[in-house]
Design an enzyme around this catalytic site. Structure first.
Site, PDB file in Angstrom:
ATOM      1  N   THR A   1       0.853  -1.132   0.074  1.00 58.92           N
ATOM      2  CA  THR A   1       0.139   0.021  -0.081  1.00 58.92           C
ATOM      3  C   THR A   1       0.924   1.098   0.027  1.00 58.92           C
ATOM      4  O   THR A   1       1.972   1.195   0.580  1.00 58.92           O
ATOM      5  CB  THR A   1      -0.851   0.052   1.161  1.00 58.92           C
TER       6      THR A   1
ATOM      7  N   GLU B   1      -5.062  -2.671   3.923  1.00 58.11           N
ATOM      8  CA  GLU B   1      -4.645  -3.131   5.251  1.00 58.11           C
ATOM      9  C   GLU B   1      -6.091  -3.542   5.794  1.00 58.11           C
ATOM     10  O   GLU B   1      -5.877  -4.467   6.949  1.00 58.11           O
ATOM     11  CB  GLU B   1      -4.529  -1.886   6.192  1.00 58.11           C
TER      12      GLU B   1
ATOM     13  N   LYS C   1      -6.334  10.785  -4.188  1.00 58.94           N
ATOM     14  CA  LYS C   1      -6.762   9.560  -4.766  1.00 58.94           C
ATOM     15  C   LYS C   1      -7.367   9.968  -6.035  1.00 58.94           C
ATOM     16  O   LYS C   1      -8.378  10.649  -6.128  1.00 58.94           O
ATOM     17  CB  LYS C   1      -8.041   8.879  -3.984  1.00 58.94           C
TER      18      LYS C   1
END
Ligand code: ADP
Length: 547
Positions: free
Chosen positions: A187, A333, A443
């Site tokens: 990540t 996660e 994002k």
């Protein structure tokens, strides 16, 4: 007292066997780079996954716990690898093909990948990664996704089909503990390098079962699932495992992610469910609103949308087309499923727009996951829909540490919760709504861009005194980076020059298009960029990045 239950270890091998045994005829539909389609079945996937497992063990010397990387689009060979790599006792390590070669090389070295499975059409990416590796994989297996012409030309590689050739009907899975690793994903780090999350057989199976529940994806043997989410992104939200477990068919679009291509394939495969980020569905809605021909999509189709916020207008627009959105919130996660806005009976009866407003929230924790919001100063916040704090979660498929980064106190609380870096509120009914992000990331179209990395790059230019980066809205990509720059006195640089200066170190989607030239950047009392103020200042600025 000990239970009398059998100590059977949870394993993805069980999912593979169940799919192949009970739903052997169920279809996997895929599209190749030349846009032709192909079909195979769960019986094929099972047989070939076991051949892959046997070959990894016998021909590549892969041992239990070795990471095996994939650099692949969504296709049936990738699905085989999802099961075949764990069936060898090895660890499925999906690589994000959109990252820069530098990041991919770092990630492969950090994981210690022993073998790489790569698409023929992605060999040019591999060629750029290879020289950057400290320890290259011992075997590079090339998937003949485009027919194998490119594969034949590549040095030091072997073809996937030759590699897996042979009878594996007698192959025996290694006996494994359910807590052993089944897969890993990296990540993006806010600062620093990407960090590895390692899933276990147990976490993957529990997550897969939960995902199928009626209030979540409601997956069944009657479903055909369109997998738009890349299989290198949090295991396509682990839906390939959920779908195989219940015998749902899978539709794998390869590299063709344009709205018309996706719609054509959803029609051909009669998709009943689809998953992807909001950017994709925004495009699809536009295509459906200006139809060139009447579409024959399955009525009442469900869409699982996550990775970025789902606007209420999107829920409403699709509902008018008899397409139903379920929003999911989570992260690499968290395997990634952590919350969805489940409607309780009283809310299902609410007027349409109120019901849709709930659907536009990130929702309540899914079974087995606990959620709270915490403020650094005020502690755990009440569920009043007003008090905000960092969203923290814990549960059997939430990571408790990172691979290769043993101590990251910033990400975990002393009492064992994951700090998500998302800021939210929770209302009296238990619905969480995200209101901000404390991690300094942008994002864009479902992929991360690190503000800090862009700032460092921009400030490396001799004419730049200071640069700070914040997200601004974009109608297609969701967010894009705005680089706010203070020039050095007397120095000159323009947007085009700064952009070119930053480009070599970045993946294509990370290169900024928006620049703002200012005399000073707002700062906190300790001299840090005041991002909250900057986000406020540029809230209404629209990005110039083309669609
Ligand atoms: P994924 O591959 O699922 O996108 P990442 O780890 O890359 O996972 O990103 C997770 C982050 O994406 C979350 O911490 C959150 O900031 C954002 N995110 C994910 N789902 C949503 C959602 N439904 N609404 C708003 N933000 C979301």
């Amino acid at each position: 007292m000990q239970s009398t239950m059998m100590p059977v270890q949870l394993s993805t091998n069980w999912i593979l066997d169940r799919a192949g045994t009970y739903f052997g005829e169920q279809t996997i539909l895929g599209r190749r780079p030349d846009k032709s389609t192909y079909r195979c079945s769960y019986a094929d996937i099972r047989r070939r996954a076991r051949q892959l497992a046997q070959a990894l063990r016998d021909k590549a010397g892969v041992a239990r716990g070795d990471p095996v990387a994939t650099l692949c689009w969504n296709h049936s060979w990738h699905l085989e690898s999802y099961f075949g790599i764990p069936a060898a006792g090895a660890v499925l390590h999906t690589l994000n093909l959109r990252l820069s070669p530098d990041d991919i090389a770092y990630i492969m070295d950090s994981a210690g990948d022993r073998v790489l499975i790569v698409d023929d059409v992605l060999l040019p990416v591999w060629e750029r990664v290879k020289p950057l590796l400290r320890k290259p994989p011992s075997h590079v297996i090339v998937v003949p996704f485009d027919g194998g012409a490119a594969a034949a030309a590549a040095d030091g590689t072997q073809g996937y089909e030759e590699f897996i050739a042979g009878d594996a009907s007698a192959y025996e899975y290694p006996a494994q503990d359910e807590n052993e690793a089944v897969g890993m994903c990296y990540t993006s780090g806010t600062t620093g390098r990407p960090k590895g999350v390692v899933y276990s057989h147990r976490s993957m199976v529990l997550h897969a079962i939960t995902g199928c529940m009626p209030d979540l994806f409601a997956l069944s043997a009657r479903d055909q699932v369109m997998m738009v989410t890349p299989m290198f992104h949090a295991n396509a939200w682990a839906v390939p495992f959920s779908a195989a477990m219940v015998g749902a068919g899978q539709i794998l679009p390869g590299p063709h992610l344009g709205a018309e291509d996706l719609l054509d394939l959803m029609e051909e495969g009669q998709a009943t469910m689809a998953l992807g980020v909001p950017t994709i569905w925004m495009m699809i809605f536009q295509a459906l609103s200006a139809p060139t021909r009447e579409r024959r999509l399955v009525k009442g189709m469900r869409m699982l949308i996550g990775g970025a916020a789902v606007p209420q207008s999107m829920v409403a627009n699709f509902e008018r087309l008899d397409m139903h959105i379920l929003q999911g919130w989570g992260m690499t996660e968290t395997s990634p499923l952590a919350s969805v806005p489940i409607l309780k009976p009283a809310q299902a009866a609410l007027p349409t727009h109120e019901r849709q407003a709930i659907r536009a929230m990130q929702g309540m924790a899914v079974p087995l996951v606990e959620m709270r919001i915490v403020d650094d100063i005020e502690g755990v916040r009440p569920w009043d829909g007003q008090s905000s704090g960092e969203v923290q979660v814990r549960g059997p498929w939430i990571t408790g540490s990172y691979h290769d980064t043993p101590n990251d106190p910033g990400k975990f609380t002393d009492d064992g919760w994951l700090r998500t870096g998302d800021i939210g509120t929770i209302d009296a009914q238990g619905y969480m709504r995200l209101v901000d992000r404390s991690k300094d990331m942008i994002k864009s179209g479902g992929e991360w861009i690190s503000s800090v990395e862009l700032e460092n790059l921009a400030m490396g230019h001799p004419a730049v005194a200071e640069a700070s980066v914040v997200a601004i809205p974009h109608p297609k990509w969701g967010e894009r980076p705005l680089v706010v720059v203070v020039k050095r006195p007397g120095a000159e640089v323009d947007a085009a020059a700064l952009r070119e200066f930053m480009r070599p170190k970045l993946a294509r989607y990370q290169v900024p298009d928006d620049f703002e030239w200012v005399d000073a950047i707002p700062k906190t009392s300790t001299g840090k960029f005041l991002k909250t103020k900057m986000r406020e200042m540029y809230r209404d600025r629209l990005s110039v990045t083309p669609d």
